[in-house]
Design a protein around this motif. Structure first.
Motif, short mmCIF file in Angstrom:
data_model
loop_
_atom_site.label_atom_id
_atom_site.label_comp_id
_atom_site.label_asym_id
_atom_site.label_seq_id
_atom_site.Cartn_x
_atom_site.Cartn_y
_atom_site.Cartn_z
N GLN A 1 -13.60 -10.95 -78.04
CA GLN A 1 -13.98 -9.54 -77.96
C GLN A 1 -15.30 -9.36 -77.22
OE1 GLN A 1 -11.64 -7.29 -79.02
NE2 GLN A 1 -12.92 -6.03 -77.70
N ALA A 2 -16.23 -10.27 -77.41
CA ALA A 2 -17.49 -10.21 -76.67
C ALA A 2 -17.23 -10.39 -75.18
CB ALA A 2 -18.45 -11.28 -77.19
N ALA A 3 -16.34 -11.32 -74.83
CA ALA A 3 -16.01 -11.54 -73.42
C ALA A 3 -15.35 -10.30 -72.82
CB ALA A 3 -15.09 -12.75 -73.28
N TRP A 4 -14.51 -9.65 -73.59
CA TRP A 4 -13.82 -8.43 -73.12
C TRP A 4 -14.85 -7.33 -72.83
CZ3 TRP A 4 -8.55 -6.83 -75.63
CH2 TRP A 4 -7.97 -5.80 -74.89
N THR A 5 -15.80 -7.15 -73.74
CA THR A 5 -16.83 -6.13 -73.52
C THR A 5 -17.67 -6.46 -72.30
OG1 THR A 5 -16.95 -5.81 -75.93
CG2 THR A 5 -18.74 -4.90 -74.61
N ILE A 6 -18.10 -7.71 -72.17
CA ILE A 6 -18.90 -8.12 -71.01
C ILE A 6 -18.10 -7.98 -69.73
CG2 ILE A 6 -19.98 -10.15 -69.94
CD1 ILE A 6 -20.81 -10.99 -72.81
N GLY A 7 -16.81 -8.25 -69.81
CA GLY A 7 -15.96 -8.08 -68.63
C GLY A 7 -15.92 -6.65 -68.15
N LEU B 1 -18.24 -4.41 -68.63
CA LEU B 1 -19.56 -4.11 -68.08
C LEU B 1 -19.71 -4.70 -66.68
CD1 LEU B 1 -21.72 -4.83 -71.27
CD2 LEU B 1 -21.15 -2.58 -70.35
N ALA B 2 -19.26 -5.94 -66.51
CA ALA B 2 -19.37 -6.60 -65.20
C ALA B 2 -18.52 -5.91 -64.15
CB ALA B 2 -18.96 -8.06 -65.33
N LEU C 1 -27.64 -8.14 -64.06
CA LEU C 1 -28.29 -8.16 -65.36
C LEU C 1 -27.59 -9.14 -66.30
CD1 LEU C 1 -30.44 -6.97 -67.23
CD2 LEU C 1 -28.82 -5.15 -67.82
N LEU C 2 -26.28 -9.17 -66.26
CA LEU C 2 -25.53 -10.09 -67.11
C LEU C 2 -25.81 -11.54 -66.73
CD1 LEU C 2 -22.17 -8.11 -67.20
CD2 LEU C 2 -23.63 -8.59 -69.18
N ARG C 3 -25.89 -11.80 -65.42
CA ARG C 3 -26.22 -13.16 -64.98
C ARG C 3 -27.61 -13.54 -65.45
NH1 ARG C 3 -23.33 -11.65 -60.14
NH2 ARG C 3 -25.27 -10.90 -59.20
N ALA C 4 -28.56 -12.61 -65.30
CA ALA C 4 -29.93 -12.90 -65.71
C ALA C 4 -30.04 -13.14 -67.21
CB ALA C 4 -30.84 -11.74 -65.29
N ASN C 5 -29.18 -12.50 -67.98
CA ASN C 5 -29.21 -12.65 -69.43
C ASN C 5 -28.46 -13.91 -69.91
OD1 ASN C 5 -30.77 -10.43 -70.07
ND2 ASN C 5 -29.01 -9.04 -70.20
N GLY C 6 -27.85 -14.65 -68.96
CA GLY C 6 -27.23 -15.91 -69.32
C GLY C 6 -25.79 -15.82 -69.76
N ALA C 7 -25.05 -14.81 -69.27
CA ALA C 7 -23.67 -14.64 -69.71
C ALA C 7 -22.70 -15.61 -69.03
CB ALA C 7 -23.21 -13.20 -69.47
N VAL C 8 -23.05 -16.09 -67.84
CA VAL C 8 -22.08 -16.82 -67.03
C VAL C 8 -21.72 -18.18 -67.63
CG1 VAL C 8 -21.74 -17.96 -64.80
CG2 VAL C 8 -22.61 -15.62 -64.89
N SER C 9 -22.71 -18.97 -67.99
CA SER C 9 -22.44 -20.33 -68.46
C SER C 9 -21.53 -20.37 -69.69
CB SER C 9 -23.76 -21.06 -68.75
OG SER C 9 -23.51 -22.38 -69.17
N CYS D 1 -12.69 -11.99 -67.29
CA CYS D 1 -14.09 -11.57 -67.26
C CYS D 1 -14.81 -12.18 -66.07
CB CYS D 1 -14.77 -11.97 -68.57
SG CYS D 1 -16.50 -11.48 -68.68
N LEU D 2 -14.61 -13.46 -65.82
CA LEU D 2 -15.26 -14.13 -64.69
C LEU D 2 -14.79 -13.55 -63.36
CD1 LEU D 2 -15.20 -17.79 -66.02
CD2 LEU D 2 -17.25 -16.44 -65.49
N CYS D 3 -13.53 -13.09 -63.31
CA CYS D 3 -13.07 -12.42 -62.08
C CYS D 3 -13.98 -11.25 -61.72
CB CYS D 3 -11.64 -11.91 -62.27
SG CYS D 3 -10.35 -13.17 -62.27
N ASN D 4 -14.43 -10.53 -62.75
CA ASN D 4 -15.26 -9.36 -62.49
C ASN D 4 -16.63 -9.72 -61.92
OD1 ASN D 4 -13.36 -7.49 -63.16
ND2 ASN D 4 -14.15 -7.05 -65.20
N PHE D 5 -17.09 -10.92 -62.18
CA PHE D 5 -18.36 -11.35 -61.59
C PHE D 5 -18.23 -11.63 -60.10
CE2 PHE D 5 -19.46 -11.94 -66.01
CZ PHE D 5 -20.83 -11.71 -66.04
N PHE D 6 -17.01 -11.73 -59.60
CA PHE D 6 -16.79 -11.97 -58.18
C PHE D 6 -16.51 -10.68 -57.41
CE2 PHE D 6 -16.02 -16.18 -59.87
CZ PHE D 6 -16.57 -17.00 -58.91
N ARG D 7 -16.51 -9.55 -58.08
CA ARG D 7 -16.21 -8.29 -57.40
C ARG D 7 -17.41 -7.82 -56.59
NH1 ARG D 7 -11.51 -5.88 -59.29
NH2 ARG D 7 -10.69 -6.85 -61.17
#
Length: 496
Positions: free
Chosen positions: A175-181, A183-184, A193-201, A221-227
């Motif tokens: 559920q946390a990943a879904w929410t972050i996804g 947002l991303a 901001l999510l990368r800076a907060n350490g969400a990626v690793s 969720c990681l797909c959204n970091f590539f958008r």
């Protein structure tokens, strides 16, 4: 038969032409990004949706309002109830809020923010009660479907969400990943901001989860970091993305089908950003065998991401093309896809073939020897314009080789199809067709006769008459020059 002459080749020697592929590869790298955006516009593929509601029913993508009218005062009433110290009261209140968000999301997100709901979230997530934490995150997930201004107030809560990605509960992590996804998927600023907060690793680490739904959500969720073109793939690699791929490629047979589909789309996003070095590493990790396995599955849901990945990596590295063609497996898998009932699969297959044709001369000869010119020619005559455009790219790439050009130009029906392509109401297709006709006229001794016999003069005259005040003006000028140079005052039709 008339098709038997298409692409027939008994050629055993290969002419080297080291300059052939350089401009093609550069254009292909630009086209893979453009084509990926076009792919996203073709339909609402759930695996590619940037944001998702979490609703009461798993098979729903959008909330559906009930017949009960929305009551704005309920938001303030429910938020005020959250001050009650009882976990049971908090849980029931959060369920009430969640039901509002599932039924009236657009109406109540702003009202919840105005009532101060977000101020309660850090304390709710700190309550040692899994169900309270879960319901609070579910509420945030759907609130993250709001406007950019609304989401800008939610995104600063991510430091409270990220620890759940590494927690013991797979349900809370998902559920946390879904929410972050969600947002991303909203903007590049939020992704930064999510990368800076350490969400990626921790998200990358979830790819190896033994819980299929968690792996699937983490991949989405990681797909959204590539958008948006703002992703630094090297940053993802430094955080362990390729190391996760190493294990995932080996475990491909153990994936649940939805996970396999989502992972395929993650690879599609990743390979859109790959350099030649990235492709080399992915090849060593076993990505080619993984993509072959997707194609062997025989379903459209896997065909398109697998084909997109292949085309992306071929656009980045001609060495990858050569490696992929070392066995006959790839061409055997691609050949029947040109006849697939789904036009998206056909188009993506043509995209892959165009990138193969843009590789080394030997890569192009492999396509011709395998009999691909005939079905490509059929598509150039009988398919829709966007598929025709991909076919034009492919054949034009092959025709850059002077050894293949005569065979292509003399293939039964191909020159006529190129004349017809000059009438397409698509400037790029007309440009590609004009390039081929130009090459035939300038490079082949019998080129003028070929163009004449296949109604090429009328087609060139059509392009020459395009308006000067449109983007087609350059095409018009080029057609004029060809007509004057080869079919001008000194042209003797009877001498042909």
């Amino acid at each position: 038969s008339t098709q038997s002459t298409w692409g027939s080749s008994s050629r055993t020697s290969h002419m080297q032409n080291s300059n052939k592929n350089a401009p093609v590869v550069q254009k292909a790298r630009q086209r893979r990004v453009e084509a990926f955006l076009d792919l996203r516009k073709q339909g609402r593929v759930r695996a590619m949706m940037s944001k998702r509601y979490k609703l009461e029913e798993d098979d729903e993508d959008e909330p559906s309002e009930s017949g009960v009218p929305y009551n704005p005062s309920l938001c303030a009433e429910f938020v005020n109830a959250l001050v009650n110290p009882s976990p049971e009261v908090k849980l029931q209140t959060l369920k009430n809020i969640r039901q509002l968000l599932c039924t009236f999301p657009k109406a109540c997100i702003g009202d919840l923010i105005d009532a101060g709901f977000l101020h309660h979230v850090p304390d709710l997530l700190a309550v040692m009660h899994d169900e309270v934490q879960y319901e609070a995150m579910w509420c945030l997930t759907n609130m993250a479907m709001g406007t950019t201004a609304q989401i800008s107030e939610i995104v600063f809560l991510t430091p409270h969400l990220i620890p759940f990605l590494s927690g013991q509960s797979s349900i809370l992590a998902e559920q946390a990943a879904w929410t972050i996804g969600n947002l991303a998927g909203e903007s590049s600023d939020f992704r930064a901001l999510l990368r800076a907060n350490g969400a990626v690793s921790p998200l990358i680490n979830l790819l190896s989860s033994s819980v299929p739904q968690l792996t699937q959500t983490a991949a989405w969720c990681l797909c959204n970091f590539f958008r948006g073109g703002d992703c630094d793939l090297s940053f993802m690699v430094e955080n362990g993305l390729f190391e996760q791929f190493r294990g995932l490629f080996r475990l491909r047979r153990n994936f649940a089908f939805p996970v396999l589909v989502q992972f395929g789309w993650l690879l599609t996003y990743v390979t859109t950003h790959t350099t030649e070095e990235h492709v080399r590493v992915l090849t060593q990790l076993g990505i080619l065998q993984f993509l072959f396995a997707l194609l062997h599955q025989g379903t459209m849901d896997l065909f398109i991401p697998a084909l997109r990945c292949l085309g992306n990596m071929m656009a980045a590295s001609t060495d990858f093309i050569t490696h992929a063609l070392q066995s006959n497996e790839l061409l055997v898998l691609l050949r029947p896809l040109l006849n697939h009932e789904h036009r998206g699969v056909v188009k993506e297959t043509c995209w892959v073939l165009a990138n193969i044709a843009g590789g080394t001369p030997e890569n192009g000869y492999a396509l011709v020897r395998a009999g691909f010119v005939a079905p490509l020619g059929y598509l150039l005559v009988n398919s829709q314009f966007d598929i025709k455009r991909e076919v034009l790219y492919c054949i034009n790439n092959l025709a850059m080789d002077p050894v293949l050009l005569p065979e292509l130009a003399n293939a039964d029906g191909l020159m006529s199809a190129y004349s017809a392509a000059l009438y397409l109401r698509d400037p790029k297709s007309q440009e590609l067709a004009l390039q081929f006709v130009d090459r035939v006229l300038h490079s082949l001794p019998h080129g003028v006769r070929l163009v004449l016999q296949n109604d090429g003069i009328a087609a060139l005259e059509h392009v020459a008459q395009l308006s000067d005040d449109t983007p087609d003006a350059d095409l018009s000028d080029q057609a004029h020059r060809l007509l004057e140079l080869f079919f001008g005052d000194n042209f003797d039709e009877e001498g042909m």
